[in-house]
Write an enzyme that holds these catalytic residues in place. Structure first.
Site, short mmCIF file in Angstrom:
data_model
loop_
_atom_site.label_atom_id
_atom_site.label_comp_id
_atom_site.label_asym_id
_atom_site.label_seq_id
_atom_site.Cartn_x
_atom_site.Cartn_y
_atom_site.Cartn_z
N GLY A 227 21.95 26.03 -13.71
CA GLY A 227 21.75 27.39 -14.23
C GLY A 227 22.71 28.40 -13.61
N LYS B 118 23.61 37.95 -9.13
CA LYS B 118 22.68 36.97 -9.74
C LYS B 118 21.26 37.19 -9.22
CE LYS B 118 21.44 32.83 -8.19
NZ LYS B 118 21.59 31.51 -7.59
N ASN C 36 0.83 -1.23 0.00
CA ASN C 36 0.00 0.00 0.00
C ASN C 36 0.85 1.27 0.00
OD1 ASN C 36 1.02 0.15 2.54
ND2 ASN C 36 -0.95 0.12 3.60
N ARG D 239 17.20 35.46 -9.65
CA ARG D 239 16.41 34.37 -10.22
C ARG D 239 14.96 34.85 -10.32
NH1 ARG D 239 17.37 28.64 -10.14
NH2 ARG D 239 19.08 28.82 -8.66
N THR E 250 19.96 22.60 -11.26
CA THR E 250 19.80 22.62 -12.72
C THR E 250 21.10 23.02 -13.42
OG1 THR E 250 19.18 24.95 -12.72
CG2 THR E 250 17.39 23.34 -12.48
N HIS F 5 22.46 26.08 3.05
CA HIS F 5 22.26 27.16 2.08
C HIS F 5 22.35 28.52 2.78
CE1 HIS F 5 20.60 29.40 -1.18
NE2 HIS F 5 19.53 29.72 -0.52
N ASP G 201 29.81 27.59 -4.68
CA ASP G 201 28.36 27.59 -4.43
C ASP G 201 28.00 26.42 -3.52
OD1 ASP G 201 25.85 28.61 -4.54
OD2 ASP G 201 25.56 28.33 -6.69
N ARG H 188 16.38 25.07 0.62
CA ARG H 188 16.25 26.38 -0.04
C ARG H 188 14.98 27.12 0.39
NH1 ARG H 188 18.06 25.53 -6.17
NH2 ARG H 188 16.80 27.38 -6.52
C1 R5P Z 1 20.91 29.50 -4.69
O1 R5P Z 1 20.81 30.56 -4.08
C2 R5P Z 1 21.91 28.45 -4.38
O2 R5P Z 1 22.98 28.98 -3.62
C3 R5P Z 1 22.45 27.79 -5.63
O3 R5P Z 1 23.10 28.76 -6.43
C4 R5P Z 1 21.33 27.18 -6.42
O4 R5P Z 1 20.54 26.38 -5.59
C5 R5P Z 1 21.85 26.34 -7.57
O5 R5P Z 1 20.76 25.86 -8.28
P1 R5P Z 1 20.81 25.74 -9.86
O6 R5P Z 1 21.92 24.79 -10.19
O7 R5P Z 1 19.44 25.17 -10.22
O8 R5P Z 1 21.01 27.10 -10.42
#
Ligand code: R5P
Length: 314
Positions: A226, A192, A37, A194, A224, A130, A219, A96
């Site tokens: 990106g 940067k 289940n 988003r 992704t 993060h 980082d 995040r």
């Molecule tokens: C965002 O503020 C984080 O520090 C990373 O830069 C982010 O999570 C990376 O995610 P992605 O590879 O999708 O850009």
């Protein structure tokens, strides 16, 4: 409390084995299964009464199943009279979602902290968050050992003349500054942003000099790709000679690995806080995976012995 007992969920057995080996202990056996289940079940297969129990579960895919399994293991350990329960989370779930920066949204990283406490966790060991404020979501001791020592050791083996450390955004500045200090290198910051609607990344101005330099982007994670790849491109446009990426948590959503291989990045350094294995190692030797097992093993030892964890990483 008697001994260290390390219990592993199903999210990252290799890391658990590596840590157990470093601690010179055997993993505590556990049965984990899924009923027809779809309900999850676990049973700890030996006594942990009064023991110092560490339950390791990283936030691997499927993230919500990994988290639910963790809660079940904590609950089972509680009922089994564990002396103390520490949840070891190399990559913290929903990390995040750490602030209410839009109307009508949850702060899921805080909710995770609440639920862990309700389940019976008494301490938290996590890594490279993060954002630092997540540590204050807990009403129990929470430590955040950093992967800095293994990454810095690795980077120090390279020729770092004419190199600059780059933070891809203002949020990562503290982290980048820490690396820059350890490596005695200058720093640059990217502006940067988003788009909250489509998650598209926009790189604005660069503060700092990157021309004719090797840029090391630091980082906390790659999802992704990106952020890393857009930042790398902007750096090259600004005259950087070559670009290396350091992303601690290798999430690698969908086709991210392919994008990295196709990119102009000289190298990408990640750790094994998540069970990422480069698909094609021969073509793919630009992705280096460093093990954080020694760091977590040392942190577990410190918690068990009541020694300072933070002092290990200053
Ligand atoms: C965002 O503020 C984080 O520090 C990373 O830069 C982010 O999570 C990376 O995610 P992605 O590879 O999708 O850009």
């Amino acid at each position: 409390m008697k001994e260290i007992k390390l219990i592993s969920g199903s999210s990252h057995p290799l890391l658990a084995q590596e840590i157990a080996k470093l601690l010179k202990i055997k993993l505590t056996p556990i049965t984990l299964k899924r009923f027809p289940n779809d309900n999850l079940f676990c049973r700890i297969e030996e006594s942990i009464r009064n023991e110092d129990v560490f339950i390791l579960q990283t936030s691997a895919l499927p993230v919500s199943d990994s988290f639910m399994e963790l809660l079940l293991m904590i609950d089972a350990a509680k009922y089994a009279s564990a002396g103390r329960i520490t949840a070891v989370l190399p990559y913290y779930p929903y990390v995040r979602s750490d602030k209410k920066d839009q109307p009508r949204i949850p702060v899921t990283a805080r909710l995770v902290a609440d639920v862990l406490q309700t389940a019976g966790a008494e301490r938290i060991l996590t890594m490279d968050l993060h954002a630092l404020q997540i540590l204050s979501f807990f009403r129990m001791p929470a430590d955040q050992p950093l992967s800095v020592p293994v990454v810095v050791d690795y980077l120090k083996k390279k020729d770092l003349t004419n190199t600059v450390i780059v933070s891809p955004d203002v949020g990562g500045l503290q982290r980048a500054r820490f690396y820059a200090k350890k490596l005695n290198l200058p720093i640059a910051i990217m502006d940067k942003r988003r788009d909250p609607k489509n998650q598209k990344i926009n790189i604005g101005v660069i503060i700092g000099n990157v021309r004719e330099k090797c840029a090391i982007i630091i980082d906390d994670e790659i999802s992704t790709g990106g952020t890393l790849l857009e930042t790398a491109e902007a750096l090259v446009k600004q005259g950087a000679k070559e670009v290396v990426g350091v992303c601690i948590h290798p999430i690698f959503a969908k086709d991210t690995e392919k994008k990295v291989i196709r990119s102009k990045l000289k190298e990408l350094v990640v750790t094994n806080t998540l069970p990422f294995k480069p698909q094609n190692n021969r073509k793919n030797n630009r992705i280096k995976v460093l093990s954080i097992a020694p760091i977590l093993a040392q942190a577990i030892r410190c918690v068990h012995e009541g020694a300072s964890v933070s002092e290990l990483f200053i």
